[in-house]
Design an enzyme around this catalytic site. Structure first.
Site, PDB file in Angstrom:
ATOM      1  N   ARG A  50       0.745  -1.315  -0.018  1.00  0.00           N
ATOM      2  CA  ARG A  50      -0.120  -0.072   0.045  1.00  0.00           C
ATOM      3  C   ARG A  50       1.099   1.267  -0.017  1.00  0.00           C
ATOM      4  O   ARG A  50       2.079   1.127   0.184  1.00  0.00           O
ATOM      5  CB  ARG A  50      -0.917  -0.112   1.181  1.00  0.00           C
ATOM      6  CG  ARG A  50      -0.587  -0.694   2.363  1.00  0.00           C
ATOM      7  CD  ARG A  50       0.518   0.098   3.245  1.00  0.00           C
ATOM      8  NE  ARG A  50       0.046   1.499   3.339  1.00  0.00           N
ATOM      9  CZ  ARG A  50       1.020   2.376   3.635  1.00  0.00           C
ATOM     10  NH1 ARG A  50       2.334   2.146   3.728  1.00  0.00           N
ATOM     11  NH2 ARG A  50       0.828   3.477   3.710  1.00  0.00           N
ATOM     12  N   GLY A  51       0.108   2.508  -0.050  1.00  0.00           N
ATOM     13  CA  GLY A  51       0.936   3.559  -0.217  1.00  0.00           C
ATOM     14  C   GLY A  51       0.986   4.095  -1.535  1.00  0.00           C
ATOM     15  O   GLY A  51       1.382   3.026  -2.560  1.00  0.00           O
ATOM     16  N   ALA A  52       0.973   5.230  -2.208  1.00  0.00           N
ATOM     17  CA  ALA A  52       0.943   5.744  -3.499  1.00  0.00           C
ATOM     18  C   ALA A  52       1.850   4.981  -4.436  1.00  0.00           C
ATOM     19  O   ALA A  52       1.723   4.398  -5.524  1.00  0.00           O
ATOM     20  CB  ALA A  52       0.477   7.161  -3.645  1.00  0.00           C
ATOM     21  N   ARG A  90      -7.385  -0.009  -6.914  1.00  0.00           N
ATOM     22  CA  ARG A  90      -7.640   1.025  -6.040  1.00  0.00           C
ATOM     23  C   ARG A  90      -7.809   2.413  -6.641  1.00  0.00           C
ATOM     24  O   ARG A  90      -6.940   2.671  -7.581  1.00  0.00           O
ATOM     25  CB  ARG A  90      -6.607   1.105  -4.923  1.00  0.00           C
ATOM     26  CG  ARG A  90      -6.451  -0.118  -4.048  1.00  0.00           C
ATOM     27  CD  ARG A  90      -5.607  -0.001  -2.855  1.00  0.00           C
ATOM     28  NE  ARG A  90      -6.107   1.137  -1.939  1.00  0.00           N
ATOM     29  CZ  ARG A  90      -5.542   1.375  -0.718  1.00  0.00           C
ATOM     30  NH1 ARG A  90      -4.140   1.269  -0.573  1.00  0.00           N
ATOM     31  NH2 ARG A  90      -6.023   2.177  -0.006  1.00  0.00           N
ATOM     32  N   GLN A 203      -2.017   2.157   9.934  1.00  0.00           N
ATOM     33  CA  GLN A 203      -0.775   2.283   9.266  1.00  0.00           C
ATOM     34  C   GLN A 203       0.146   3.209   9.863  1.00  0.00           C
ATOM     35  O   GLN A 203       1.357   2.784   9.927  1.00  0.00           O
ATOM     36  CB  GLN A 203      -0.863   3.117   7.943  1.00  0.00           C
ATOM     37  CG  GLN A 203      -1.715   2.637   6.686  1.00  0.00           C
ATOM     38  CD  GLN A 203      -3.220   2.669   6.694  1.00  0.00           C
ATOM     39  OE1 GLN A 203      -3.655   3.103   7.722  1.00  0.00           O
ATOM     40  NE2 GLN A 203      -3.924   2.777   5.679  1.00  0.00           N
ATOM     41  N   ASP A 244      -1.908  10.918  -1.955  1.00  0.00           N
ATOM     42  CA  ASP A 244      -2.292   9.867  -2.917  1.00  0.00           C
ATOM     43  C   ASP A 244      -2.537  10.473  -4.185  1.00  0.00           C
ATOM     44  O   ASP A 244      -2.261   9.783  -5.155  1.00  0.00           O
ATOM     45  CB  ASP A 244      -3.365   9.163  -2.301  1.00  0.00           C
ATOM     46  CG  ASP A 244      -3.016   8.228  -1.118  1.00  0.00           C
ATOM     47  OD1 ASP A 244      -2.864   8.728   0.015  1.00  0.00           O
ATOM     48  OD2 ASP A 244      -2.623   6.942  -1.401  1.00  0.00           O
ATOM     49  N   ASN A 254      -5.328  12.458   0.868  1.00  0.00           N
ATOM     50  CA  ASN A 254      -4.339  11.602   1.689  1.00  0.00           C
ATOM     51  C   ASN A 254      -5.560  10.872   2.514  1.00  0.00           C
ATOM     52  O   ASN A 254      -6.550  11.137   2.552  1.00  0.00           O
ATOM     53  CB  ASN A 254      -3.408  12.492   2.456  1.00  0.00           C
ATOM     54  CG  ASN A 254      -2.188  11.542   2.980  1.00  0.00           C
ATOM     55  OD1 ASN A 254      -1.740  10.692   2.217  1.00  0.00           O
ATOM     56  ND2 ASN A 254      -2.000  11.770   4.184  1.00  0.00           N
ATOM     57  N   LYS A 255      -4.790  10.191   3.142  1.00  0.00           N
ATOM     58  CA  LYS A 255      -5.576   9.323   4.400  1.00  0.00           C
ATOM     59  C   LYS A 255      -6.544   9.849   4.908  1.00  0.00           C
ATOM     60  O   LYS A 255      -6.146  11.025   5.492  1.00  0.00           O
ATOM     61  CB  LYS A 255      -4.657   8.412   5.328  1.00  0.00           C
ATOM     62  CG  LYS A 255      -5.036   7.461   5.983  1.00  0.00           C
ATOM     63  CD  LYS A 255      -5.820   6.400   5.614  1.00  0.00           C
ATOM     64  CE  LYS A 255      -5.220   5.853   4.193  1.00  0.00           C
ATOM     65  NZ  LYS A 255      -6.386   4.803   3.531  1.00  0.00           N
TER      66      LYS A 255
HETATM   67  O1  MRU Z   1      -4.692   3.396   2.108  1.00  0.00           O
HETATM   68  P1  MRU Z   1      -3.057   3.500   2.163  1.00  0.00           P
HETATM   69  O2  MRU Z   1      -2.350   3.075   3.210  1.00  0.00           O
HETATM   70  O3  MRU Z   1      -2.526   2.935   0.866  1.00  0.00           O
HETATM   71  O4  MRU Z   1      -2.810   5.011   1.999  1.00  0.00           O
HETATM   72  C1  MRU Z   1      -1.473   5.728   2.136  1.00  0.00           C
HETATM   73  C2  MRU Z   1      -1.344   7.088   2.118  1.00  0.00           C
HETATM   74  O5  MRU Z   1      -2.420   7.865   2.667  1.00  0.00           O
HETATM   75  C3  MRU Z   1       0.068   7.855   2.165  1.00  0.00           C
HETATM   76  O6  MRU Z   1       0.107   8.875   3.010  1.00  0.00           O
HETATM   77  C4  MRU Z   1       0.251   8.112   0.776  1.00  0.00           C
HETATM   78  O7  MRU Z   1       0.049   6.950  -0.129  1.00  0.00           O
HETATM   79  C5  MRU Z   1       1.524   8.667   0.509  1.00  0.00           C
HETATM   80  S1  MRU Z   1       2.849   7.374   0.271  1.00  0.00           S
HETATM   81  C6  MRU Z   1       4.346   8.066   0.510  1.00  0.00           C
END
Ligand code: MRU
Length: 363
Positions: A50-52, A90, A203, A244, A254-255
């Site tokens: 996970r993470g962009a 996603r 996370q 993201d 973002n999250k």
């Molecule tokens: O749902 P996730 O865990 O994929 O969400 C991730 C985030 O919101 C991060 O802050 C974002 O992807 C930046 S990662 C460098």
């Protein structure tokens, strides 16, 4: 074998894609092999990765596998089908789409299956190498922000609050928000990170706390609603979050919960910066609130809590009446007006179209 220094995706000696299963951290560091497009799709959907930036890179290797495994007769069709399948995994992080589009553009420049497979692997490797360098440079440009606060505080600890995980586990190495923090530590600047647990997938408590611990960065875990209180009491010097998808006018998805931190920061005149790899910019859209698709995930992620039980096993427990309906929005949008600046690999800019285009020259 786990690479040293650690990274989040790599190929082993058998040319198999290896990833760390992020659903098991911090309790178990398990490496998984992704064998085919279906494995890649499931890894992204289930947030095993996970993470962009990382989901973009993983999808890139997925398209390499799609080329490798396609039949000669239906080559183009099967690769296109795989690309569309991965695109549906996603919706919010734009890196996924940026990487898939880049892979497809490159793959289409050659004809044969072997050439497509070779160029796909080369491009996936390039995406990974570029992310490592992008994150390193975000650190170079973000470091002076932390340095300036440290100087203003006469060398006292700089308290940084973060939400979710925008560290190495969301990228390949360094991470976006962690890169300036690690570089500050290397310079001997005293830092301390307030880590939002980041319900419902945690996370913060599972990944950011683990990662900061691995790098000996002083940190404290807090529940998601604590940040405002800390800010009111002068216990936060800087809010640093990832993204993201950032629109060309500087709105940031973002999250979920990031927006509330930005509101609290604004009310308390605390700088709120977003670490922004250019791969997270969506130049095609402007208004984040109207145009960024927000992922809605299964309600069970809200209703059940995962952790280590007293027998040392990873377990889940129900935290509400079984029939209670729950809503699970994965992301929110922080409007540009609440953002002090964007830390990119090319420098820091205002969260505006002018700021972004001056650095990246897209229009
Ligand atoms: O749902 P996730 O865990 O994929 O969400 C991730 C985030 O919101 C991060 O802050 C974002 O992807 C930046 S990662 C460098």
């Amino acid at each position: 074998m786990i690479p040293n220094p650690l990274r989040t995706i790599w190929l082993n000696d058998q040319q198999e894609v290896q990833i760390i299963n992020q659903t098991l951290l911090p309790h178990e560091l398990r490496v998984e092999t992704l064998h085919n497009v279906e494995d890649v799709y499931q890894a992204i959907v289930q947030m095993i990765v996970r993470g962009a930036p990382l989901i973009g890179a993983t999808a890139a290797y997925g398209l390499w596998m799609a080329c490798r495994d396609a039949s000669e007769a239906l080559l183009e069709h099967e690769i296109e089908k795989a690309a569309n399948y991965l695109r549906s995994s996603r919706p919010t992080a734009v890196n996924l789409f940026v990487c898939i589009d880049r892979m497809m553009a490159t793959i289409s420049t050659v004809k044969s299956k072997s050439d497509k497979t070779a160029i796909a692997l080369e491009t996936a490797h390039a995406i990974v190498a570029e992310d490592i360098e992008i994150c390193r440079m975000i650190g170079v440009h973000g470091l002076p922000l932390i340095e300036a606060i440290s100087q203003r505080k006469a060398g006292e600890t700089v308290n940084i609050l973060t939400h979710c995980n925008a560290g190495m586990m969301g990228c390949i190495r360094w991470g976006t928000i962690t890169s300036p923090i690690y570089q500050a530590m290397e310079k001997g600047i005293k830092v301390h990170v307030w880590v939002d647990e980041t319900r419902p997938r945690n996370q913060g408590s599972n990944l950011t706390a683990w990662e900061l611990g691995q790098h000996n960065v002083p940190h404290t875990l807090i529940v998601d609603n604590t940040g405002g209180h800390l800010m009111q009491h002068d216990m936060v010097d800087l809010v640093l979050v990832g993204t993201d998808r950032t629109t060309r006018q500087g709105d940031v998805a973002n999250k979920i919960g990031t927006y509330l931190k930005a509101l609290a920061a604004k009310d308390n005149q605390i700088p709120f910066y977003v670490a922004l790899p250019s791969t997270s910019i969506d130049w095609t859209i402007s208004d984040g609130l109207k145009e960024i698709p927000i992922e809605e995930r299964n309600q069970d992620e809200v209703k059940y809590f995962q952790g280590l039980n007293s027998s040392g096993k990873i377990d889940t427990v129900l935290i509400c009446p079984p029939t209670t309906p729950a809503a699970n929005y994965g992301f929110d949008v922080t409007p540009a007006r609440l953002i002090s600046g964007l830390i990119t690999e090319r420098g820091i800019c205002d969260a505006t179209e002018k700021g972004l285009t001056e650095l990246f020259g897209m229009f």
